[in-house]
Structure formats: structure tokens, C-alpha cells
Design a protein around this motif. Structure first.
Motif, PDB file in Angstrom:
ATOM      1  N   VAL A  81       0.597  -1.001   0.615  1.00  0.00           N
ATOM      2  CA  VAL A  81      -0.371  -0.033   0.063  1.00  0.00           C
ATOM      3  C   VAL A  81       0.517   1.237   0.324  1.00  0.00           C
ATOM      4  O   VAL A  81       0.829   1.804  -0.529  1.00  0.00           O
ATOM      5  CB  VAL A  81      -0.678  -0.034   1.032  1.00  0.00           C
ATOM      6  N   LEU A 102       2.389   1.921  -3.191  1.00  0.00           N
ATOM      7  CA  LEU A 102       1.366   2.036  -4.262  1.00  0.00           C
ATOM      8  C   LEU A 102       0.975   3.614  -4.346  1.00  0.00           C
ATOM      9  O   LEU A 102       0.697   4.492  -4.875  1.00  0.00           O
ATOM     10  CB  LEU A 102       0.207   1.211  -4.330  1.00  0.00           C
ATOM     11  N   SER A 138      -0.712  -1.142 -10.463  1.00  0.00           N
ATOM     12  CA  SER A 138      -1.643  -1.179  -8.955  1.00  0.00           C
ATOM     13  C   SER A 138      -2.401  -3.092  -8.845  1.00  0.00           C
ATOM     14  O   SER A 138      -2.679  -3.389  -7.888  1.00  0.00           O
ATOM     15  CB  SER A 138      -2.661  -0.414  -9.331  1.00  0.00           C
ATOM     16  N   LEU A 181      -0.333  -5.096  -6.975  1.00  0.00           N
ATOM     17  CA  LEU A 181       0.166  -4.554  -6.189  1.00  0.00           C
ATOM     18  C   LEU A 181      -1.063  -4.823  -4.850  1.00  0.00           C
ATOM     19  O   LEU A 181      -1.162  -5.612  -3.867  1.00  0.00           O
ATOM     20  CB  LEU A 181       0.092  -3.222  -5.445  1.00  0.00           C
ATOM     21  N   ALA A 182      -2.621  -4.750  -5.424  1.00  0.00           N
ATOM     22  CA  ALA A 182      -3.604  -4.502  -4.685  1.00  0.00           C
ATOM     23  C   ALA A 182      -3.721  -6.354  -4.564  1.00  0.00           C
ATOM     24  O   ALA A 182      -4.243  -6.742  -3.451  1.00  0.00           O
ATOM     25  CB  ALA A 182      -4.345  -4.526  -6.245  1.00  0.00           C
ATOM     26  N   SER A 211      -1.129  -7.127  -1.677  1.00  0.00           N
ATOM     27  CA  SER A 211      -1.923  -6.440  -0.130  1.00  0.00           C
ATOM     28  C   SER A 211      -2.851  -7.449   0.294  1.00  0.00           C
ATOM     29  O   SER A 211      -2.909  -8.136   1.692  1.00  0.00           O
ATOM     30  CB  SER A 211      -1.913  -5.002  -0.190  1.00  0.00           C
ATOM     31  N   MET A 212      -4.130  -7.935  -0.733  1.00  0.00           N
ATOM     32  CA  MET A 212      -5.287  -8.724  -0.453  1.00  0.00           C
ATOM     33  C   MET A 212      -4.542  -9.712   0.097  1.00  0.00           C
ATOM     34  O   MET A 212      -4.984 -10.605   1.359  1.00  0.00           O
ATOM     35  CB  MET A 212      -5.961  -8.688  -0.764  1.00  0.00           C
TER      36      MET A 212
END
Lengths: 286, 288
Positions: free
Chosen positions: A221, A224, A270, A273-274, A277-278
Motif C-alpha cells: 500500500v 502504491l 496497481s 500490488l492490490a 496486499s489482499m
């Protein structure tokens, strides 16, 4: 209205239609940006003139400069990667330290300091930017007046951009890491101490591995947020422009679809990276 | 919790040092400096005096306070619109959609947040401009004779602001609505309540904390937004952050710019404080 209750057909259709329209609204701009990266035209707009990869791979010989040959654009991607890496590492380091400070220790005025720690999230980014700009300029002037020393590195530039982004991204990192640290069973660390490990060794070999999912999530996060930051960066930028600033300038001039190509690249980044992170949040063992 | 000993005291100091350096050097001192600069006036080259002139200027010059008022009013409007559009969606996700559909709709709502604001705004530019998609569709349907320019006006700004804010409204709304027991709604129907009455008497009061925290965050972000108004509104967008940028970068009038910055900070803080007061929440609970 509930899933378990019968509803009349018209009301179901109208509600369903509204939800569908809403998601069309949500997705339309993203789909459009991605699609027009492949339009065989010099403007990112209608009419659709056919499919092309020119905006990625054309070297400029047909009057079109694709993303992979657009030097200024590539350079600014490089700058953004550099800034984001620095901001991520810095904010994770301070975030871990803050998390230990607030979760593990009691000290005078702790509540007040905790409130203070949250502040950067509620200050508009533009104002964080100008306040750091003003303050660094004051320091430069003071050093110049007192020691006749020119502190060039405190002039608008990449150092200030990194510091400006770091100032609020650290709060986010602290919150994510604290939430994980709260779930840690302190007895595990005490067991390590009983078995003869030193304090730092215990933290390094027991606590930090436990924090790893939070570190990955917060890191993704932070990276990003830094990569995409505009407001704070705009106020602190010098001659080396990160990607968002370069893109903004191009958008104002009215650019070719190379901007769509770089946007598509950003979306892929993105998404990666999303996902990271999830997944790091989901897999975390309690 | 550990017992206090000399060792832990040292640990606290070591952990406190980076924290306080970060706070002092990047947040507290810069804002004090900003305030000091906003309260001074240049009387001769490199000579400054204490004065309220920069703040007086704000009230005397109509362009300044009108831009400020306009930004505040447009932000309130954007917040209200986001709430009105987002509430039915949140209700759908929390109470009607089930299983896979529910989680994928929720993830879909998060999508725009992960994509750079610049890219999102660019998408709206492609959609709304004269040679854009919506204009093209209207012509194709025969609803317009020639190209229609929909960019560079207040409506375009509003579309962009609502779009950017939606996530921050939907997430708190879904989480408060999720915590509402379905049994209460069923019972109300059994007792003969109409949909509107149930919404007014049960659903909305229960969702109030989510509504307030969503509205605070959306308002704050909209007020401080820069990209969306400048790109979608064009030259006449008249957003207050733009004034701050102009004073600082274009006119190099840092005193005036600092005063503007402080005024924006005051408005933003006042709204957050009022919102928290109204719901009796603490900042710690809202930021999650």
C-alpha cells in the motif's frame, strides 16, 4: 427489502438495473483508458481506427513515439520507482518502531501522541506539501545566514518529495502494523527470552516473522500510495518529475495515446500490488 | 505489559526518537512555520512585519472568498450526492447480494481506489470530451446533431469528484449495514411496516455512524482535491487548492499562499471535529 424476503418483480428489476448502471459508471473510465491505448490514431478519442501496438512499441519512425521509446516518460517512471522504494522502506522502518512504541509501552501523554500520530491522515495533501516547502526553505535561509552554507539538497526536489510522502504514508504503515502486532501473543517472545535469547534476537526471530504479512501488506500500500501521489508531490517537486507530474503536464497539453499506454501499465502495477496486499492479509495465520 | 525497568525506559526512548523526529520535523514545525509566514507582511526587501494583511486580503478580494465558498459548497454537494448514490449500492451489497456476488461487488467498489486518480480522471476526460465516447454515443443514437462538449464545466467536476469519493462512502456504509440484524427488518415487515418507514425508522438510524464517517472522509478529500477540478473543470474550475498553488508557484507570494493554506486547514478540521462531535466518536475509531 432483504434477500430472504419476497420482492415484487418490478422493484427487483429497477434495483438490479440501478446496481448494474452504478458498476458501469465505476468501470467505464478504466475500460476506456485501457482500450484507447490500442487505438490506431494520434488522439485518445473517437473514432476508433483499428487496433495497433504503436503506442507501446513504435520507435518514432512513423511519427509515433511508443511508451518503450518515450525517454522522458520512462525516466519519470524510473524516478517514481526510486521515490516509492525509498518511501516504502522508510515508512516501514518507522512504522514498525511506532507500532512497538504504542502497542507495547506506556509513557506519559501516550493518548496525545497517538492523536498526533493520526494527524497526517486528516491534513489535506496540498497543505502537507506547502508546509514542508515553507519549512525547508526557512532552514535553507537560516543555514545560509548563520553559516553561509548553501543547503541545496533542501530545495524542492526528490528528497523533499520523499519526505513529504513519507510524512503521511508512515501513519498508514503504523496503523496496519499495529493491528497485527496487537494479535501477537507476547508469551512467545517471553519463551524465547527464557530459552536464553537476547531481547533483540527474540524480536528478530519471533516477532518480526509474525509481522511479515502486515509488512508485505503495508509495504504494497505504501508503494502504491507513493507511486500515485500527486497533491503533496506537486508542491515539492524540482526538476526531476515523478510519473504523476509528467502525466499531468502531458494531459494538460493534450497528449497522444502514449498516456493511455502508461496508464495501462499503472493499472497492471496497481492490480499486482492490490493482489499482494489482499493475499498477505488473507493468508495471515492468527 | 512489561514492568518498568531501566532497560524498558531506554527501549521507550529509542522507539520514541524516530517518532518524535518524524512528527516535529515533518508535521509540527512545518505547520508552525506556515502559520508564522501567513502572519507576516513584506515591508521592504527581506524585511517582514507581523500583520493580518494576508487574512484581510482574503475577505476583501471577492475572488478569494468566493472561490473558498464555492469549493466548500461544491464539496458539500459532492458529499451529499455520493451518499445518495452510494447508499442503495451499499444496502444491496450488505443486505441483498449473497455469497460470491456480495464479495465480488464489494471488491469491485474498491477497484477505482487502487487505480491512480490521474488515470481515473483521464478516463473521464476521454468519456466527456467533444470527441469523446458519450458525445459519440449520443450522435450515433441521433440524440445530438453534432459533437457535444461535456468537459470543462461544474457538472463534469461533480461527476469526477463523486466517482473518486465513492469508495470512502461505500466501505463504512457496508460495514455498518452488515451489522444490522436481518431479523429486525423482517420483524418490521411482519408488523406491517412499509419499506419507506422501515428505512426511516430502522435502517438509517442504525447506519448513522457509517453515514457520518463516510461523509467526513469524502468531504475532507473533496475539499483538498486538486487534480479532478483542474483537469475536468478547465481554466475556470476555481478550486481553492488551485488558489494555493497559484500563490505559491505562479505568483511566488508565499505569505498569501500560507494564509490560504491555513484557512483550508481550519475549514477541514472544523468539519471533522463537528462530525465527530455529532456522532460522539473518536478520531481513533473513525480512521480504520
Amino acid at each position: 427489502m432483504l434477500a430472504s424476503l419476497p420482492r415484487s418483480l418490478p422493484s427487483r428489476i429497477i434495483y438490479g438495473l440501478y446496481v448494474a448502471l452504478f458498476f458501469l459508471y465505476l468501470l467505464a473510465p478504466l475500460v476506456v483508458v485501457a482500450t484507447f491505448a490500442f487505438n490506431d490514431s494520434v488522439f485518445p478519442s473517437l473514432p476508433w481506427k483499428g487496433f495497433t501496438l504503436d503506442w507501446f512499441i513504435s520507435a518514432g519512425d512513423n511519427g509515433r513515439l511508443g511508451l518503450f521509446y518515450d525517454k522522458p516518460l520512462l525516466e519519470s517512471v524510473g524516478i517514481s520507482l526510486m521515490v516509492a522504494t525509498a518511501v516504502t522502506l522508510l515508512s516501514l522502518a518507522v512504522g514498525v518502531s511506532n507500532a512497538f512504541l504504542f502497542e507495547r509501552h506506556d509513557f506519559p501523554f501516550k493518548g496525545f501522541f497517538y492523536m498526533l500520530m493520526l494527524m497526517p491522515l486528516v491534513i489535506p495533501g496540498v497543505i502537507l506539501g506547502i508546509s514542508i516547502l515553507v519549512f525547508s526553505n526557512s532552514i535553507v535561509n537560516a543555514l545560509d545566514n548563520l553559516f553561509l552554507y548553501e543547503a541545496e539538497f533542501l530545495r524542492p526536489g526528490l528528497l523533499l518529495v520523499v519526505l513529504g510522502q513519507f510524512s503521511f504514508i508512515t501513519t498508514m504503515a503504523t496503523l496496519v502494523i499495529s493491528a497485527r502486532l496487537r494479535k501477537f501473543n507476547v508469551e512467545l517472545e517471553e519463551a524465547a527470552l527464557n530459552l536464553g535469547a537476547g531481547r533483540l534476537t527474540a524480536v528478530r526471530t519471533v516477532t518480526l516473522p509474525f509481522l511479515k504479512p502486515a509488512l508485505i501488506g503495508a509495504g504494497a500500500v505504501a508503494f502504491l500510495m507513493s507511486f500515485e501521489n500527486f497533491n503533496t508531490t506537486l508542491m515539492l517537486v524540482g526538476s526531476d518529475a515523478p510519473l504523476t507530474i509528467t502525466m499531468y503536464d502531458r494531459l494538460r497539453e493534450g497528449s497522444t495515446p502514449v498516456i493511455n499506454a502508461v496508464s495501462l501499465f499503472l493499472m497492471v502495477l496497481s492490480a499486482a500490488l492490490a493482489l499482494m496486499s489482499m493475499l498477505s492479509g488473507r493468508k495471515a495465520p492468527e | 505489559m512489561e514492568r518498568v525497568s531501566a532497560g524498558t525506559k531506554l527501549t521507550v526512548l529509542v522507539l520514541f526518537a524516530p517518532f518524535i523526529l518524524w512528527m516535529l520535523l515533518l508535521v509540527i514545525l512545518p505547520h508552525i512555520d506556515l502559520l508564522t509566514i501567513s502572519l507576516r507582511e513584506r515591508v521592504a526587501p527581506r524585511v517582514y512585519e507581523f500583520s493580518f494583511k494576508n487574512y484581510m486580503e482574503f475577505f476583501v478580494e471577492p475572488l478569494y472568498w468566493r472561490t473558498f465558498a464555492r469549493t466548500a459548497i461544491m464539496s458539500i454537494l459532492a458529499t451529499v450526492l455520493t451518499l445518495i448514490i452510494g447508499f442503495p449500492i451499499s444496502y444491496y451489497i450488505a443486505k441483498i447480494a449473497r455469497g460470491r456476488l456480495k464479495s465480488s461487488l464489494f471488491l469491485l467498489c474498491m477497484l477505482p481506489f487502487w487505480v491512480s486518480e490521474l488515470v481515473r480522471t483521464f478516463g473521464w476526460m476521454i468519456l466527456l470530451r467533444e470527441s469523446g465516447i458519450i458525445s459519440g454515443v449520443l450522435q450515433w443514437l441521433g440524440l445530438a446533431d453534432g459533437p457535444v462538449e461535456m468537459l470543462y464545466n461544474d457538472a463534469a467536476i461533480m461527476v469526477g469528484l463523486v466517482y473518486t469519493s465513492m469508495l470512502f462512502m461505500v466501505v463504512p456504509l457496508v460495514s455498518t449495514l452488515d451489522s444490522l440484524d436481518d431479523g429486525l427488518i423482517e420483524a418490521a415487515y411482519d408488523l406491517g411496516g412499509s419499506t419507506i418507514a422501515i428505512l426511516r425508522e430502522i435502517v438509517i438510524p442504525h447506519a448513522m455512524p457509517g453515514i457520518v464517517s463516510g461523509c467526513i472522509v469524502v468531504f475532507m478529500l473533496t475539499l483538498g482535491n486538486y487534480l479532478t477540478p483542474t483537469l475536468l473543470g478547465g481554466k475556470d474550475s476555481l478550486w481553492f487548492t488551485e488558489q494555493i498553488y497559484n500563490q505559491f508557484i505562479t505568483r511566488f507570494n508565499w505569505e498569501q499562499g500560507s494564509a490560504f493554506g491555513f484557512l483550508l486547514l481550519l475549514l477541514s478540521s472544523a468539519i471533522i471535529w463537528t462530525g465527530l462531535r455529532l456522532t460522539r466518536q473518536r478520531l481513533q475509531d473513525t480512521i480504520k
